[in-house]
Motif scaffolding. Structure first.
Motif, mmCIF file in Angstrom:
data_model
loop_
_atom_site.group_PDB
_atom_site.id
_atom_site.type_symbol
_atom_site.label_atom_id
_atom_site.label_comp_id
_atom_site.label_asym_id
_atom_site.label_seq_id
_atom_site.Cartn_x
_atom_site.Cartn_y
_atom_site.Cartn_z
ATOM 1 N N GLY A 288 9.314 -12.388 -5.130
ATOM 2 C CA GLY A 288 9.429 -13.028 -4.086
ATOM 3 C C GLY A 288 8.372 -12.966 -2.974
ATOM 4 O O GLY A 288 7.349 -11.947 -3.040
ATOM 5 N N LEU A 289 8.572 -13.699 -1.871
ATOM 6 C CA LEU A 289 7.620 -13.498 -0.604
ATOM 7 C C LEU A 289 7.799 -12.297 -0.062
ATOM 8 O O LEU A 289 8.737 -11.642 -0.050
ATOM 9 N N ARG A 290 6.362 -11.694 0.162
ATOM 10 C CA ARG A 290 6.307 -10.436 0.876
ATOM 11 C C ARG A 290 5.651 -10.398 2.190
ATOM 12 O O ARG A 290 5.321 -11.246 2.762
ATOM 13 N N SER A 291 5.850 -9.384 2.912
ATOM 14 C CA SER A 291 5.556 -9.219 4.381
ATOM 15 C C SER A 291 4.026 -9.506 4.416
ATOM 16 O O SER A 291 3.543 -10.056 5.112
ATOM 17 N N ARG A 292 3.205 -8.798 3.587
ATOM 18 C CA ARG A 292 1.783 -8.788 3.640
ATOM 19 C C ARG A 292 1.344 -10.342 3.223
ATOM 20 O O ARG A 292 0.211 -10.701 3.295
ATOM 21 N N ASP A 293 2.131 -11.004 2.584
ATOM 22 C CA ASP A 293 1.883 -12.500 2.094
ATOM 23 C C ASP A 293 1.736 -13.404 3.368
ATOM 24 O O ASP A 293 0.920 -14.398 3.393
ATOM 25 N N PHE A 294 2.142 -12.909 4.692
ATOM 26 C CA PHE A 294 1.834 -13.580 5.844
ATOM 27 C C PHE A 294 0.411 -13.705 6.312
ATOM 28 O O PHE A 294 0.049 -14.857 6.670
ATOM 29 N N LYS A 295 -0.301 -12.683 5.910
ATOM 30 C CA LYS A 295 -1.649 -12.649 6.196
ATOM 31 C C LYS A 295 -2.381 -13.271 5.019
ATOM 32 O O LYS A 295 -3.359 -13.999 5.327
ATOM 33 N N ARG A 296 -2.158 -12.902 4.033
ATOM 34 C CA ARG A 296 -2.744 -13.490 2.696
ATOM 35 C C ARG A 296 -2.831 -14.730 2.774
ATOM 36 O O ARG A 296 -3.795 -15.131 2.274
ATOM 37 N N ALA A 326 10.625 4.191 -5.732
ATOM 38 C CA ALA A 326 9.153 4.048 -6.194
ATOM 39 C C ALA A 326 8.527 3.750 -4.902
ATOM 40 O O ALA A 326 8.918 2.817 -4.045
ATOM 41 N N LYS A 327 7.091 4.206 -4.825
ATOM 42 C CA LYS A 327 6.121 3.969 -3.847
ATOM 43 C C LYS A 327 6.126 2.562 -3.544
ATOM 44 O O LYS A 327 6.142 2.252 -2.165
ATOM 45 N N GLN A 328 5.824 1.587 -4.193
ATOM 46 C CA GLN A 328 5.636 0.393 -4.105
ATOM 47 C C GLN A 328 6.902 -0.500 -3.111
ATOM 48 O O GLN A 328 6.694 -1.253 -2.268
ATOM 49 N N TRP A 329 8.134 0.313 -3.615
ATOM 50 C CA TRP A 329 9.348 -0.153 -2.729
ATOM 51 C C TRP A 329 9.470 0.056 -1.483
ATOM 52 O O TRP A 329 9.757 -0.521 -0.575
ATOM 53 N N GLN A 330 9.254 1.466 -1.311
ATOM 54 C CA GLN A 330 9.278 1.961 -0.184
ATOM 55 C C GLN A 330 8.322 1.341 0.907
ATOM 56 O O GLN A 330 8.411 1.040 2.049
ATOM 57 N N GLU A 331 6.959 1.168 0.476
ATOM 58 C CA GLU A 331 5.871 0.546 1.091
ATOM 59 C C GLU A 331 6.377 -0.934 1.746
ATOM 60 O O GLU A 331 6.367 -1.449 2.638
ATOM 61 N N GLU A 332 6.961 -1.619 0.638
ATOM 62 C CA GLU A 332 7.247 -3.010 0.787
ATOM 63 C C GLU A 332 8.355 -3.155 1.969
ATOM 64 O O GLU A 332 8.491 -3.986 2.903
ATOM 65 N N ILE A 333 9.441 -2.364 1.774
ATOM 66 C CA ILE A 333 10.536 -2.236 2.524
ATOM 67 C C ILE A 333 10.127 -1.713 4.019
ATOM 68 O O ILE A 333 10.398 -2.486 4.971
#
Lengths: 372, 372
Positions: A288-296, A326-333
């Motif tokens: 899915g689209l991720r928050s960081r995709d906005f810049k990327r 898990a770390k990656q999900w905590q970061e993503e959210i």
């Protein structure tokens, strides 16, 4: 392909009829022994639900409740349970399947000599169906019942659906309409050249990918659930994942609802924890689209939609779920909450109508840039 | 089969591009003449809608409004109209189609040197799309845009969908998923052994009829719209009705919503009156459950659902519509109000799960017991 020989529809139906028969025989035995007839029903409530770290599924615990005949508050439900069981047995015997709405009508009547109805409302029969599913350890589809049908599929594979051989690589712009019941007695996989499954939340995105013939170029099965995936879609994906060894990628919006859709596909839902084992795909990959995709992807400010209070509340709830610890999900959210906005997949069309087809998906898959 | 040779997709696209070009050329001419550039747009409001007794369609009248560039309240909409037209031209040129949601994202941006957005909300672009449809006399599908996709179809016929030949008699339990765009450049009819079209409101009823292979025994095309029929479904039915000369039967619940679904199929809707000509089937026959069926089929009291206030209000509105002024409709709606209850098609399952398949539909068709 499937390792073990699929049972015939008749064998499968007989197996379920047998379970219903045993439930009834138990009641008869209790009556003859002059004890209070009772059924032990696994409890379907948050108190009896847990995330199993090993299986990575939301599962039902062992707690049960006793549903007794000689108990004013339970007598009606006891009767309802056997009434629904009887109707399911009729369906299984006649080889027919029907909707849970229809079952309500089939089982609804006024009890002779009384003004009491067997069921007043469909919510009553729906709850009893779920009770029967857990008690018999049979999915509703195995009881020949189904809920809504939704979703379409195309891809380089040939299936058999109710005896008809269907080439999913020749389905035009519409696609094959995924049925409500996708158990192995209805759907079999005949041949498959796909290398993965791509489930997209939105029908419009599915259309874009189908029109661009993405699935042909990229050898994948293209599925849409039109929103949250139905049971039929989830069961079918799990079967393809297990029987055909295809990885599953999930393409959703960048918002809490998208995360939820993904999480139900991955480890099941709290309300229907008993079905996780037959529906969930713990290895499903989040594309899915991720928050960081906005810049990327250098997206324009125009595609940002402010998070509303409900979004923020849902995101915070998700931070606390064990399956997102898990770390990656905590970061993503956390990223989403910090950014303060959400984005739809269609946001990518702001760059170019086929950006999702030509750049976004192939690049993410090639770089293994997914979350799991 | 179709009387005239279908135009190629390219010819059809060119025709629409040409119309957009003329609209733009008109604006350029006005600019050069130093007059106030303006577009004449047919008014899409109740004031400009009427039921045409001859065509039996809800049609748009001749009233137009002028959308002017040098007018503070219209300048933005004027610009939006050409922006949407431009994006549609791009779609037509590239041979791609997209959702109205996607178009919103494609056309949304901040105007250079200003803080003003071209569009803030999709409702704005949706309204402009409808303006363009009436102004250019082109359905949105001809502008390469689509709304939601919903519905499934099976039957003894072979179609071509986006170049793929599909035998709708071999579609298993799922069926062919009806696409959003069913214009002749996408869908062609190759051969057909069906004698009529049966459109059922409910997917669960469609499933019952498909499982019972009703369409094979009764030589019909079996279609469901999963609720109100989408534009794609309606357009497809009209084309089958006209090109293949198949009568259309509509099976809906016995309630005001069922009557409404039927009436939109028959003569179009007020809000989208401009599309009636391309979507409606004035000869469509009402095969829905009727109030008098309660006695006729000796249905049980269990299946009666009391009309609520909203139902009564809707039914009374319908009594006043000119397209329901014929005696049989006045009687039917009055019967429902007098009875004070509504019924779902699933009510027939209270008699027997296949009652709808084995008795209800064949009997009504054989006895010509429908409303029109």
């Amino acid at each position: 392909m499937a390792a073990r020989r699929p049972r015939t529809p008749q064998e499968r139906a007989d197996h379920t009829i047998d379970k219903i028969g045993k439930l009834a025989a138990g009641a008869v035995k209790q009556v003859k022994a002059k004890s209070n007839p009772a059924i032990e029903i696994p409890i379907r409530a948050l108190s009896n639900v847990a995330f199993n770290e090993q299986s990575r599924l939301i599962e039902l615990g062992d707690s049960k409740q006793s549903r007794e005949f000689f108990n004013v508050s339970m007598a009606k439900k006891y009767m309802q349970t056997f009434l629904v069981a009887e109707k399911c047995k009729d369906l299984l015997t006649s080889g027919k399947t029907t909707s849970i709405r229809d079952l309500f009508y089939m089982a609804k009547h006024t009890i002779k000599g009384a003004k009491e109805n067997t069921f007043d409302d469909q919510t009553e029969s729906d709850a009893v169906i779920e009770d029967l599913e857990v008690t018999l350890d049979s999915l509703r589809e195995e009881l020949h019942l189904f809920a809504a049908k939704r979703g379409s599929m195309v891809g380089p594979m040939v299936i058999v659906d109710a005896g008809d051989t269907i080439n999913l690589g020749r389905m035009g712009s519409g696609g094959w309409s995924i049925p409500s019941i996708t158990e192995e007695n209805v759907i079999q996989f005949k041949s498959c050249e796909a290398e993965y499954i791509l489930l997209v939340e939105k029908e419009a995105v599915w259309h874009r990918l189908n029109e661009d013939k993405f699935w042909r170029k990229n050898k994948c099965v293209l599925v849409t659930g039109n929103g949250q995936a139905t049971r039929g879609v989830r069961r079918l994906m799990q079967r393809m994942h297990k029987e055909l060894k295809l990885p599953v990628y999930v393409l959703v919006d960048n918002d809490p609802w998208g995360l939820y859709i993904y999480s139900v596909i991955k480890q099941g839902s709290i309300s229907l924890a008993y079905e996780s084992m037959r529906m969930a795909v713990p290895d499903a990959r989040f594309l899915g689209l991720r928050s960081r995709d906005f810049k990327r992807f250098k997206l324009s400010d125009d595609v940002r939609i402010d998070l509303n209070k409900e979004d923020e509340k849902r995101a915070k709830q998700m931070l606390a779920y064990p399956w997102f610890e898990a770390k990656q999900w905590q970061e993503e959210i956390t990223d989403m909450l910090k950014a303060g906005f959400k984005m739809e997949i269609e946001a990518l069309s702001n760059k170019d109508i086929s950006f999702v087809t030509d750049v976004y998906i192939p690049e993410k898959i090639a770089k293994k840039d997914w979350l799991a």
